[in-house]
Structure formats: structure tokens, C-alpha cells
Motif scaffolding. Structure first.
Motif, PDB file in Angstrom:
ATOM      1  N   VAL A 107       0.859  -1.187   0.000  1.00  0.00           N
ATOM      2  CA  VAL A 107       0.000   0.000   0.000  1.00  0.00           C
ATOM      3  C   VAL A 107       0.896   1.238   0.000  1.00  0.00           C
ATOM      4  CG1 VAL A 107      -1.944  -1.120   1.154  1.00  0.00           C
ATOM      5  CG2 VAL A 107      -0.185   0.016   2.533  1.00  0.00           C
ATOM      6  N   CYS A 108       0.370   2.349  -0.506  1.00  0.00           N
ATOM      7  CA  CYS A 108       1.137   3.590  -0.568  1.00  0.00           C
ATOM      8  C   CYS A 108       1.266   4.207   0.823  1.00  0.00           C
ATOM      9  CB  CYS A 108       0.465   4.586  -1.510  1.00  0.00           C
ATOM     10  SG  CYS A 108       0.393   4.034  -3.241  1.00  0.00           S
ATOM     11  N   VAL A 109       2.483   4.478   1.233  1.00  0.00           N
ATOM     12  CA  VAL A 109       2.733   5.085   2.539  1.00  0.00           C
ATOM     13  C   VAL A 109       3.760   6.202   2.386  1.00  0.00           C
ATOM     14  CG1 VAL A 109       2.214   2.978   3.830  1.00  0.00           C
ATOM     15  CG2 VAL A 109       4.549   3.414   3.069  1.00  0.00           C
ATOM     16  N   THR A 110       3.768   7.124   3.331  1.00  0.00           N
ATOM     17  CA  THR A 110       4.772   8.182   3.345  1.00  0.00           C
ATOM     18  C   THR A 110       6.128   7.589   3.715  1.00  0.00           C
ATOM     19  OG1 THR A 110       3.089   9.766   4.042  1.00  0.00           O
ATOM     20  CG2 THR A 110       5.384  10.413   4.325  1.00  0.00           C
ATOM     21  N   LYS A 111       7.185   8.037   3.056  1.00  0.00           N
ATOM     22  CA  LYS A 111       8.530   7.546   3.356  1.00  0.00           C
ATOM     23  C   LYS A 111       8.850   7.737   4.840  1.00  0.00           C
ATOM     24  CE  LYS A 111      10.863   8.325  -1.090  1.00  0.00           C
ATOM     25  NZ  LYS A 111      11.950   9.082  -1.762  1.00  0.00           N
ATOM     26  N   CYS A 112       9.454   6.736   5.431  1.00  0.00           N
ATOM     27  CA  CYS A 112       9.883   6.865   6.820  1.00  0.00           C
ATOM     28  C   CYS A 112      11.248   7.534   6.867  1.00  0.00           C
ATOM     29  CB  CYS A 112       9.943   5.500   7.500  1.00  0.00           C
ATOM     30  SG  CYS A 112      11.209   4.380   6.804  1.00  0.00           S
ATOM     31  N   THR A 113      11.544   8.175   7.977  1.00  0.00           N
ATOM     32  CA  THR A 113      12.854   8.785   8.188  1.00  0.00           C
ATOM     33  C   THR A 113      13.505   8.280   9.473  1.00  0.00           C
ATOM     34  OG1 THR A 113      11.841  10.687   9.315  1.00  0.00           O
ATOM     35  CG2 THR A 113      12.236  10.882   6.934  1.00  0.00           C
ATOM     36  N   ALA A 114      12.748   7.519  10.279  1.00  0.00           N
ATOM     37  CA  ALA A 114      13.273   6.976  11.530  1.00  0.00           C
ATOM     38  C   ALA A 114      12.421   5.784  11.936  1.00  0.00           C
ATOM     39  CB  ALA A 114      13.264   8.040  12.636  1.00  0.00           C
ATOM     40  N   ASN A 115      12.932   4.961  12.841  1.00  0.00           N
ATOM     41  CA  ASN A 115      12.195   3.776  13.293  1.00  0.00           C
ATOM     42  C   ASN A 115      10.840   4.140  13.890  1.00  0.00           C
ATOM     43  OD1 ASN A 115      14.303   2.173  12.489  1.00  0.00           O
ATOM     44  ND2 ASN A 115      15.167   1.903  14.538  1.00  0.00           N
ATOM     45  N   ALA A 116      10.756   5.343  14.476  1.00  0.00           N
ATOM     46  CA  ALA A 116       9.505   5.769  15.109  1.00  0.00           C
ATOM     47  C   ALA A 116       8.371   5.893  14.096  1.00  0.00           C
ATOM     48  CB  ALA A 116       9.710   7.098  15.834  1.00  0.00           C
ATOM     49  N   ASP A 117       8.710   6.021  12.804  1.00  0.00           N
ATOM     50  CA  ASP A 117       7.683   6.133  11.765  1.00  0.00           C
ATOM     51  C   ASP A 117       7.086   4.788  11.390  1.00  0.00           C
ATOM     52  OD1 ASP A 117       8.218   8.858  11.628  1.00  0.00           O
ATOM     53  OD2 ASP A 117       9.706   8.619  10.041  1.00  0.00           O
ATOM     54  N   CYS A 118       7.708   3.712  11.847  1.00  0.00           N
ATOM     55  CA  CYS A 118       7.266   2.362  11.488  1.00  0.00           C
ATOM     56  C   CYS A 118       6.533   1.704  12.660  1.00  0.00           C
ATOM     57  CB  CYS A 118       8.471   1.508  11.085  1.00  0.00           C
ATOM     58  SG  CYS A 118       9.453   2.210   9.728  1.00  0.00           S
ATOM     59  N   GLY A 119       5.768   0.680  12.352  1.00  0.00           N
ATOM     60  CA  GLY A 119       5.007  -0.022  13.381  1.00  0.00           C
ATOM     61  C   GLY A 119       5.885  -0.924  14.232  1.00  0.00           C
ATOM     62  N   SER A 120       5.250  -1.587  15.182  1.00  0.00           N
ATOM     63  CA  SER A 120       5.958  -2.490  16.082  1.00  0.00           C
ATOM     64  C   SER A 120       6.634  -3.612  15.290  1.00  0.00           C
ATOM     65  CB  SER A 120       4.970  -3.077  17.100  1.00  0.00           C
ATOM     66  OG  SER A 120       5.609  -4.021  17.930  1.00  0.00           O
ATOM     67  N   GLY A 121       7.885  -3.908  15.644  1.00  0.00           N
ATOM     68  CA  GLY A 121       8.603  -4.988  14.974  1.00  0.00           C
ATOM     69  C   GLY A 121       9.187  -4.602  13.640  1.00  0.00           C
ATOM     70  N   ARG A 122       9.190  -3.290  13.344  1.00  0.00           N
ATOM     71  CA  ARG A 122       9.720  -2.821  12.074  1.00  0.00           C
ATOM     72  C   ARG A 122      10.761  -1.732  12.289  1.00  0.00           C
ATOM     73  NH1 ARG A 122       4.474  -2.517   7.936  1.00  0.00           N
ATOM     74  NH2 ARG A 122       3.840  -4.690   8.218  1.00  0.00           N
ATOM     75  N   VAL A 123      11.679  -1.624  11.337  1.00  0.00           N
ATOM     76  CA  VAL A 123      12.707  -0.596  11.385  1.00  0.00           C
ATOM     77  C   VAL A 123      12.716   0.148  10.061  1.00  0.00           C
ATOM     78  CG1 VAL A 123      14.166  -1.800  13.052  1.00  0.00           C
ATOM     79  CG2 VAL A 123      14.466  -2.240  10.609  1.00  0.00           C
ATOM     80  N   CYS A 124      13.232   1.360  10.075  1.00  0.00           N
ATOM     81  CA  CYS A 124      13.236   2.208   8.886  1.00  0.00           C
ATOM     82  C   CYS A 124      14.562   2.108   8.139  1.00  0.00           C
ATOM     83  CB  CYS A 124      12.979   3.667   9.285  1.00  0.00           C
ATOM     84  SG  CYS A 124      12.988   4.827   7.887  1.00  0.00           S
ATOM     85  N   ASP A 125      14.471   1.795   6.842  1.00  0.00           N
ATOM     86  CA  ASP A 125      15.624   1.920   5.964  1.00  0.00           C
ATOM     87  C   ASP A 125      15.585   3.354   5.450  1.00  0.00           C
ATOM     88  OD1 ASP A 125      17.440   2.008   3.910  1.00  0.00           O
ATOM     89  OD2 ASP A 125      16.895   0.086   3.034  1.00  0.00           O
ATOM     90  N   THR A 126      16.391   4.226   6.054  1.00  0.00           N
ATOM     91  CA  THR A 126      16.298   5.651   5.745  1.00  0.00           C
ATOM     92  C   THR A 126      16.699   5.972   4.310  1.00  0.00           C
ATOM     93  OG1 THR A 126      18.523   5.988   6.652  1.00  0.00           O
ATOM     94  CG2 THR A 126      16.668   6.345   8.138  1.00  0.00           C
ATOM     95  N   ALA A 127      17.473   5.101   3.679  1.00  0.00           N
ATOM     96  CA  ALA A 127      17.882   5.356   2.300  1.00  0.00           C
ATOM     97  C   ALA A 127      16.722   5.201   1.328  1.00  0.00           C
ATOM     98  CB  ALA A 127      19.024   4.418   1.900  1.00  0.00           C
ATOM     99  N   SER A 128      15.893   4.164   1.538  1.00  0.00           N
ATOM    100  CA  SER A 128      14.771   3.911   0.635  1.00  0.00           C
ATOM    101  C   SER A 128      13.465   4.494   1.143  1.00  0.00           C
ATOM    102  CB  SER A 128      14.605   2.401   0.426  1.00  0.00           C
ATOM    103  OG  SER A 128      14.218   1.764   1.641  1.00  0.00           O
ATOM    104  N   GLY A 129      13.393   4.803   2.450  1.00  0.00           N
ATOM    105  CA  GLY A 129      12.137   5.265   3.039  1.00  0.00           C
ATOM    106  C   GLY A 129      11.178   4.144   3.335  1.00  0.00           C
TER     107      GLY A 129
END
Length: 301
Positions: A107-129
Motif C-alpha cells: 500500500v502507498c505510505v509516506t517515506k519513513c525517516t526513523a524507526n519511530a515512523d514504522c510499526g511495532s517490529g519494524r525498522v526504517c531503511d532511511t535510504a529507501s524510506g
């Protein structure tokens, strides 16, 4: 004639509502949610992506940004939602490319910039968003500095493993003429984890005219590799300075105060830039070959 005009107006309104279906917030981002009550009548709140998604029976019910109608959980009985296929389609009609098609949820989501932008059990790849599954084997606490016991692409900050900042400056924004970032968590180069402004004034020893802007840079070589920084600046290679419009040059000649620690795994140095006599701000982009791109904003107080 009046009836024909009314029918044409209704048709146009129907087309507009179809285009609007499944759109995100007015600012181009996905509409965040925590429950179905926060979404429109034809939408539900995605349980993992936490954005409103359009329900459907067939692909014709879906907007151009997400034309695939498929089960939300992959089962035959699951609720069908409109799913995306590419980042480009997610950004259809948007002036900025701040959306991605989630690799995990489609699904279309806004690019993440930090782990806090992702749900539980997920981490942010800041390069790809992209939000990715957390392997679960990487410590979240640490001690010391640089990489410490954190995974590659993180650094130890106040006892917590923290993602390196995403390159959000114009220097690394192709839409503004900047260089395209290419680093990902699977890269192997040195990580720049801190850029701290230290000076913005006259320094004739560096710039004979204008003002000199300086920043302290801290970086590390991946813990899982045999790579180390050279003991002297003269041996340093593959360090680059990127300007606002994407032009780049070797940054080695800009370095003073170079030092290494931790057996050559960590390096610290100052980078120096010449500006005009009236300059008060400078946006810089830095990276090592195969390493992360990082931004710095130097401001004269």
C-alpha cells in the motif's frame, strides 16, 4: 437540454470522486489512522501500515495509484483492498516523491525517516524510506560511540542504537538538481553518523576572502568488515563533498584535524568551506564511496 446538462454534471462529479478515492492527505502523504472510524466510508485502516486504504471488489474500484484489488491478508476470505505496485504510481499527481509502495503491505505510505515512523517490529531503511521487518537480533541499547554493538547504518547515541539521519537536503534531492542517494542498509561503505557545525566567520588561514564555515564529522567503518581508516589524512580516499545543485568534488582537501580511534574503525575530522563575505548559511552534502549520504546545515549565529 437542461436534463442533458444535469447528466453531464453528474458524470463529471462521478469521475472526480473516482479520482479522489484512495487519495491521502492534502499534503501528498498517506492518511494515518489507528481505527476504521478515522477513514472514509469506502476505506479501512490497514492494521500494519496504519494508513487508510480503499476497499474494492475489482481493480476498477481502485485509483490509479493502486490498481490491484487483492486480499489484505493473502487469504481467499480476507477483505480486498486496493494495492500498489510501484513507488512511481504512489506519487501520481504529487509534486514531491515522498511516497513509497510498502514492500511489506503493498500500500502507498509516506517515506519513513526513523524507526519511530514504522510499526511495532519494524525498522526504517532511511535510504529507501521503506519500513522493514526487524530481524530481532540487533540490540537496541549500546554503550560508547560510533557503531558500538548496533547494526550497520546505526550509531550509539545516549545509550540507544539510532538510525543515521536520512539525506533530506537539496544536495541529495534530484527534484532540486541534487545528487541521487544510492546508499542502502546492504551497502558496505563507511558510515557518517554525525556532522556538527563548529565555526562560521572570518578565518584568513583557510579562506583569504569571504567567510569560512566548518563542521566536525564523525564516521565509522563497518564492524563486520576488515576495513579501517588510514592513520593519516593523506591516505584517505573516496570522501566527497556534494553542493546544493548536485556538483561534487573530492572532500579530502577540505579536511583538517584528522584523527582515528578504535584501531582505525572510527575517524573524526573537520571539514572547511569558503563562502561569500555576506553568507550566513551553507548546506553541505557528504559521503564516502559505498557509504551513506548525509547533510549538514551550517549557520552563522
Amino acid at each position: 437540454m437542461q436534463l442533458r446538462k444535469m447528466m453531464l454534471m453528474l458524470t463529471a462529479l462521478g469521475a472526480m470522486s473516482g479520482l479522489m478515492a484512495g487519495c491521502g492527505d492534502d499534503d501528498g502523504g498517506a492518511k494515518g489512522c489507528t481505527s476504521n472510524d478515522e477513514c472514509a466510508g469506502t476505506e479501512i485502516c490497514h492494521p500494519d501500515a496504519n494508513v487508510c486504504v480503499t476497499t474494492c471488489s475489482t481493480g476498477s474500484d481502485c485509483p490509479d495509484t493502486a490498481k490491484t484489488c487483492a486480499s489484505i491478508d493473502g487469504t481467499a476470505t480476507g477483505t480486498k483492498i486496493c494495492q500498489c505496485s510501484t513507488d512511481a504510481l504512489c506519487n501520481t499527481g504529487s509534486e514531491t516523491a515522498n511516497m513509497v509502495c510498502s514492500d511489506l503491505d503493498n500500500v502507498c505510505v509516506t517515506k519513513c525517516t526513523a524507526n519511530a515512523d514504522c510499526g511495532s517490529g519494524r525498522v526504517c531503511d532511511t535510504a529507501s524510506g521503506q519500513c522493514e521487518e526487524d530481524g530481532g537480533n540487533t540490540p537496541t541499547t549500546c554503550s560508547g560511540e560510533a557503531q558500538s554493538t548496533c547494526k550497520y547504518g546505526q550509531f550509539c547515541s545516549s545509550g540507544t542504537c539510532t538510525e543515521v539521519p536520512a539525506p533530506t537536503c537539496a544536495n541529495f534531492d534530484p527534484a532540486q538538481g541534487g545528487k541521487q542517494p544510492i546508499w542502502t542498509a546492504s551497502s558496505t561503505g563507511p558510515i557518517i553518523y554525525e556532522v556538527t557545525p563548529t565555526f562560521f566567520d572570518t578565518d584568513n588561514s583557510w579562506c583569504t576572502t569571504g567567510r569560512t564555515a566548518k563542521a566536525r564529522v564523525r564516521a565509522y567503518q563497518p564492524a563486520g568488515s576488515s576495513l579501517t581508516f588510514p592513520p593519516q589524512k593523506q591516505g584517505l580516499q573516496g570522501f566527497f563533498y556534494v553542493k546544493v545543485r548536485g556538483d561534487e568534488e573530492s572532500g579530502v582537501g577540505l579536511i583538517t584535524g584528522y584523527s582515528t580511534s578504535n584501531g582505525g574503525k572510527n575517524a573524526e575530522f573537520t571539514v572547511n568551506f569558503c563562502t561569500t563575505p555576506t553568507s550566513t548559511t551553507l548546506s553541505i552534502g557528504l559521503y564516502f564511496t559505498n557509504g551513506n549520504e548525509v547533510c549538514g546545515r551550517l549557520t552563522r549565529n
